[in-house]
Design a protein around this motif. Structure first.
Motif, PDB file in Angstrom:
ATOM      1  N   ASP A  74       0.491  -1.173  -0.016  1.00 15.91           N
ATOM      2  CA  ASP A  74      -0.179   0.416  -0.010  1.00 15.91           C
ATOM      3  C   ASP A  74       0.956   0.739   0.306  1.00 15.91           C
ATOM      4  OD1 ASP A  74      -1.819  -1.771   0.079  1.00 15.91           O
ATOM      5  OD2 ASP A  74      -2.292  -1.658   2.478  1.00 15.91           O
ATOM      6  N   ASN A  75       1.927   1.151   0.834  1.00 15.98           N
ATOM      7  CA  ASN A  75       3.364   1.919   0.629  1.00 15.98           C
ATOM      8  C   ASN A  75       4.122   2.790  -0.371  1.00 15.98           C
ATOM      9  OD1 ASN A  75       1.999   3.216   2.574  1.00 15.98           O
ATOM     10  ND2 ASN A  75       3.439   2.025   3.980  1.00 15.98           N
ATOM     11  N   GLY A  76       3.623   0.913  -1.680  1.00 22.10           N
ATOM     12  CA  GLY A  76       4.517   0.952  -2.354  1.00 22.10           C
ATOM     13  C   GLY A  76       6.037   0.296  -2.171  1.00 22.10           C
ATOM     14  N   TYR A  77       6.332  -0.526  -1.482  1.00 23.77           N
ATOM     15  CA  TYR A  77       7.320  -1.185  -1.476  1.00 23.77           C
ATOM     16  C   TYR A  77       6.648  -2.926  -0.781  1.00 23.77           C
ATOM     17  CZ  TYR A  77       9.504   3.643   0.558  1.00 23.77           C
ATOM     18  OH  TYR A  77       8.488   4.599   0.017  1.00 23.77           O
ATOM     19  N   LYS A  78       7.823  -3.537  -1.393  1.00 23.03           N
ATOM     20  CA  LYS A  78       7.168  -5.512  -1.145  1.00 23.03           C
ATOM     21  C   LYS A  78       8.828  -5.865  -0.557  1.00 23.03           C
ATOM     22  CE  LYS A  78       6.988  -9.508  -3.193  1.00 23.03           C
ATOM     23  NZ  LYS A  78       7.208 -10.438  -4.436  1.00 23.03           N
ATOM     24  N   VAL A  79       8.631  -6.248   0.782  1.00 19.75           N
ATOM     25  CA  VAL A  79      10.395  -6.494   1.390  1.00 19.75           C
ATOM     26  C   VAL A  79      10.883  -8.015   1.187  1.00 19.75           C
ATOM     27  CG1 VAL A  79      10.637  -7.384   3.526  1.00 19.75           C
ATOM     28  CG2 VAL A  79       9.518  -5.714   3.851  1.00 19.75           C
ATOM     29  N   LEU A  80      11.147  -8.112   0.271  1.00 19.45           N
ATOM     30  CA  LEU A  80      12.627  -9.189   0.157  1.00 19.45           C
ATOM     31  C   LEU A  80      12.930 -10.055   0.767  1.00 19.45           C
ATOM     32  CD1 LEU A  80      13.745  -7.431  -3.091  1.00 19.45           C
ATOM     33  CD2 LEU A  80      11.559  -9.018  -3.218  1.00 19.45           C
ATOM     34  N   LEU A  81      13.596  -9.539   1.505  1.00 18.80           N
ATOM     35  CA  LEU A  81      14.536  -9.928   2.800  1.00 18.80           C
ATOM     36  C   LEU A  81      14.899  -9.532   4.036  1.00 18.80           C
ATOM     37  CD1 LEU A  81      18.174 -12.145   2.292  1.00 18.80           C
ATOM     38  CD2 LEU A  81      18.416  -9.639   3.425  1.00 18.80           C
ATOM     39  N   HIS A  82      14.576  -9.733   4.880  1.00 19.75           N
ATOM     40  CA  HIS A  82      15.058  -8.949   6.406  1.00 19.75           C
ATOM     41  C   HIS A  82      15.418 -10.704   7.185  1.00 19.75           C
ATOM     42  CE1 HIS A  82      12.657  -7.741  10.084  1.00 19.75           C
ATOM     43  NE2 HIS A  82      13.975  -7.387  10.091  1.00 19.75           N
ATOM     44  N   LYS A  83      16.622 -10.167   7.902  1.00 19.81           N
ATOM     45  CA  LYS A  83      17.222 -10.681   8.379  1.00 19.81           C
ATOM     46  C   LYS A  83      18.238 -10.810   9.791  1.00 19.81           C
ATOM     47  CE  LYS A  83      16.684 -15.451   5.712  1.00 19.81           C
ATOM     48  NZ  LYS A  83      17.122 -16.657   6.066  1.00 19.81           N
ATOM     49  N   ALA A  84      18.554 -11.379  10.564  1.00 17.29           N
ATOM     50  CA  ALA A  84      19.093 -11.035  11.420  1.00 17.29           C
ATOM     51  C   ALA A  84      20.579 -12.084  12.156  1.00 17.29           C
ATOM     52  CB  ALA A  84      18.645  -9.719  12.543  1.00 17.29           C
ATOM     53  N   TRP A  85      21.241 -11.788  12.452  1.00 17.85           N
ATOM     54  CA  TRP A  85      22.284 -13.113  12.649  1.00 17.85           C
ATOM     55  C   TRP A  85      23.251 -12.272  13.512  1.00 17.85           C
ATOM     56  CZ3 TRP A  85      21.671 -10.709   7.871  1.00 17.85           C
ATOM     57  CH2 TRP A  85      23.527 -10.104   7.175  1.00 17.85           C
ATOM     58  N   MET A  86      24.529 -12.874  13.935  1.00 23.29           N
ATOM     59  CA  MET A  86      25.633 -12.745  15.137  1.00 23.29           C
ATOM     60  C   MET A  86      26.426 -13.103  13.818  1.00 23.29           C
ATOM     61  SD  MET A  86      24.668 -11.874  17.816  1.00 23.29           S
ATOM     62  CE  MET A  86      25.539 -11.986  19.033  1.00 23.29           C
ATOM     63  N   GLN A  87      27.706 -11.757  13.644  1.00 20.64           N
ATOM     64  CA  GLN A  87      28.628 -11.807  12.953  1.00 20.64           C
ATOM     65  C   GLN A  87      29.897 -11.168  13.638  1.00 20.64           C
ATOM     66  OE1 GLN A  87      27.931 -10.412   8.854  1.00 20.64           O
ATOM     67  NE2 GLN A  87      30.126 -10.433   8.911  1.00 20.64           N
ATOM     68  N   THR A  88      30.952 -11.985  14.067  1.00 16.08           N
ATOM     69  CA  THR A  88      32.486 -11.335  14.329  1.00 16.08           C
ATOM     70  C   THR A  88      32.667  -9.931  12.843  1.00 16.08           C
ATOM     71  OG1 THR A  88      33.806 -13.874  15.509  1.00 16.08           O
ATOM     72  CG2 THR A  88      34.874 -11.641  14.805  1.00 16.08           C
ATOM     73  N   ILE A  89      33.084  -9.179  13.230  1.00 20.18           N
ATOM     74  CA  ILE A  89      33.776  -8.092  12.645  1.00 20.18           C
ATOM     75  C   ILE A  89      34.981  -7.725  13.020  1.00 20.18           C
ATOM     76  CG2 ILE A  89      33.363  -5.604  11.611  1.00 20.18           C
ATOM     77  CD1 ILE A  89      30.237  -6.212  11.926  1.00 20.18           C
ATOM     78  N   SER A  90      36.064  -7.812  12.476  1.00 17.60           N
ATOM     79  CA  SER A  90      37.620  -7.396  12.717  1.00 17.60           C
ATOM     80  C   SER A  90      37.716  -6.680  11.487  1.00 17.60           C
ATOM     81  CB  SER A  90      38.413  -8.560  12.326  1.00 17.60           C
ATOM     82  OG  SER A  90      38.532  -9.293  11.734  1.00 17.60           O
ATOM     83  N   ALA A  91      38.999  -6.227  11.278  1.00 16.15           N
ATOM     84  CA  ALA A  91      39.959  -5.368  10.282  1.00 16.15           C
ATOM     85  C   ALA A  91      40.203  -6.052   9.087  1.00 16.15           C
ATOM     86  CB  ALA A  91      41.633  -4.764  10.460  1.00 16.15           C
ATOM     87  N   VAL A  92      39.651  -7.356   9.034  1.00 21.02           N
ATOM     88  CA  VAL A  92      40.311  -8.148   7.929  1.00 21.02           C
ATOM     89  C   VAL A  92      38.620  -8.882   7.532  1.00 21.02           C
ATOM     90  CG1 VAL A  92      40.738 -10.690   7.080  1.00 21.02           C
ATOM     91  CG2 VAL A  92      42.124  -9.764   8.352  1.00 21.02           C
ATOM     92  N   PRO A  93      38.138  -8.583   6.366  1.00 23.05           N
ATOM     93  CA  PRO A  93      36.945  -8.348   6.317  1.00 23.05           C
ATOM     94  C   PRO A  93      36.320  -9.852   5.775  1.00 23.05           C
ATOM     95  CG  PRO A  93      38.544  -7.182   4.099  1.00 23.05           C
ATOM     96  CD  PRO A  93      38.843  -7.838   5.027  1.00 23.05           C
ATOM     97  N   ASN A  94      35.282  -9.797   6.488  1.00 19.92           N
ATOM     98  CA  ASN A  94      34.637 -10.968   6.908  1.00 19.92           C
ATOM     99  C   ASN A  94      33.439 -11.094   6.355  1.00 19.92           C
ATOM    100  OD1 ASN A  94      33.957 -13.426   8.128  1.00 19.92           O
ATOM    101  ND2 ASN A  94      33.719 -12.395  10.428  1.00 19.92           N
ATOM    102  N   SER A  95      33.015 -11.371   5.113  1.00 23.77           N
ATOM    103  CA  SER A  95      31.978 -12.257   4.501  1.00 23.77           C
ATOM    104  C   SER A  95      30.887 -13.489   4.584  1.00 23.77           C
ATOM    105  CB  SER A  95      32.074 -12.745   2.782  1.00 23.77           C
ATOM    106  OG  SER A  95      32.788 -10.937   2.589  1.00 23.77           O
TER     107      SER A  95
END
Length: 173
Positions: A74-95
């Motif tokens: 109704d507002n002109g949008y469609k949610v395609l993905l909605h996720k939450a997770w735990m992830q370690t983040i450091s100086a080295v890129p983590n995918s």
């Protein structure tokens, strides 16, 4: 005394990288805005995850549900993905590999990777594919969402990409 100086030097050399590794809750929303899909020149590659580990097993309860509830047709949008997770983040890129929906020959309706690194700021690189399938489950076309952003802890960030939008939030644990 000399031993303490050596110990202090060793701690100074090795402690910063160890302290830089931190656990975060990451929440990602990808949605379509009004308008026609903009197909990529090629469909998503078969190795769309590029060897990145899946978020499966690290998923958490979402917290942006109130904002996502406003992203209605109704507002002109469609949610395609909605996720939450735990992830370690450091100086080295983590995918990590993120996908949603039913798999068809190794592809999902929404699939991609999120790579993050933390130096002075948190850098996020998204590379996602929104896929279309025929009646037999064969991949017929894809849209590509490739975007980079700097994120602030605890702050909701909006990224605009053609007729796709992204909401992303990271919170240190």
């Amino acid at each position: 005394m000399r031993m303490f100086r050596s110990l202090a030097l060793l701690l100074a050399l090795f402690a910063p990288p160890a302290l830089a590794d931190a656990l975060y809750q990451v929440e990602l929303v990808i949605f379509r805005q009004a308008g026609d899909p903009v197909p990529a020149s090629q469909p998503a590659p078969d190795d769309w995850a590029g060897g990145a580990p899946s978020i499966a097993g690290n998923e958490r309860t979402t917290s942006l549900d109130e904002a996502v509830a406003k992203l209605t047709p109704d507002n002109g949008y469609k949610v395609l993905l909605h996720k939450a997770w735990m992830q370690t983040i450091s100086a080295v890129p983590n995918s990590v590999a993120v996908s949603t929906g039913e798999a068809h020959f190794g592809h999902y309706p929404v699939e991609g990777t999120l790579s993050m690194s933390l130096n002075r700021v948190t850098e996020a690189n998204l590379d996602f594919w929104i896929n279309q399938f025929d009646a037999h489950g064969l991949l017929t076309s894809s849209e590509r969402l490739k975007q980079s952003a700097r994120l602030k802890n605890g702050e909701l960030t909006y990224l605009d990409h053609s007729n796709l939008g992204v909401l992303i939030k990271i919170v240190p644990m």
